[in-house]
Write a protein that holds these residues in place. Structure first.
Motif, mmCIF file in Angstrom:
data_model
loop_
_atom_site.group_PDB
_atom_site.id
_atom_site.type_symbol
_atom_site.label_atom_id
_atom_site.label_comp_id
_atom_site.label_asym_id
_atom_site.label_seq_id
_atom_site.Cartn_x
_atom_site.Cartn_y
_atom_site.Cartn_z
ATOM 1 N N TYR A 38 -1.157 6.978 2.694
ATOM 2 C CA TYR A 38 -1.982 6.237 3.645
ATOM 3 C C TYR A 38 -1.532 6.560 5.066
ATOM 4 N N ASP A 96 0.831 -1.208 0.000
ATOM 5 C CA ASP A 96 0.000 0.000 0.000
ATOM 6 C C ASP A 96 0.862 1.253 0.000
ATOM 7 N N GLN A 133 -6.603 5.062 3.155
ATOM 8 C CA GLN A 133 -5.864 5.394 1.935
ATOM 9 C C GLN A 133 -6.598 6.488 1.162
#
Length: 72
Positions: free
Chosen positions: A48, A42, A57
């Protein structure tokens, strides 16, 4: 108290500014930065943060700030 964690490796997406704005505007939140939060997949694709251990996010650092602000 709300706990918000940022990964310093994610600062390339402008999240350091998001973190600083949260520290300035939400004194009741525990805002911190760690060297790695373990969300590397991610982390590599966009901004995030972890809010109370929930992955949040967004497409931009500004959108991330707004999402977190709305949770406060």
């Amino acid at each position: 108290m709300t706990e918000i964690k940022f990964c310093e490796n994610n600062f390339t997406f402008g999240t350091e500014e998001t973190m600083n704005k949260l520290k300035e505007n939400f004194n009741d939140a525990d805002v911190s930065v760690e060297s790695c939060l373990g969300y590397c997949g991610d982390c590599a694709v966009g901004p995030y943060a972890l809010v109370n251990d929930e992955l949040i996010q967004a497409e931009t650092a500004d959108q991330l700030y707004e999402k977190i602000k709305d949770m406060m």
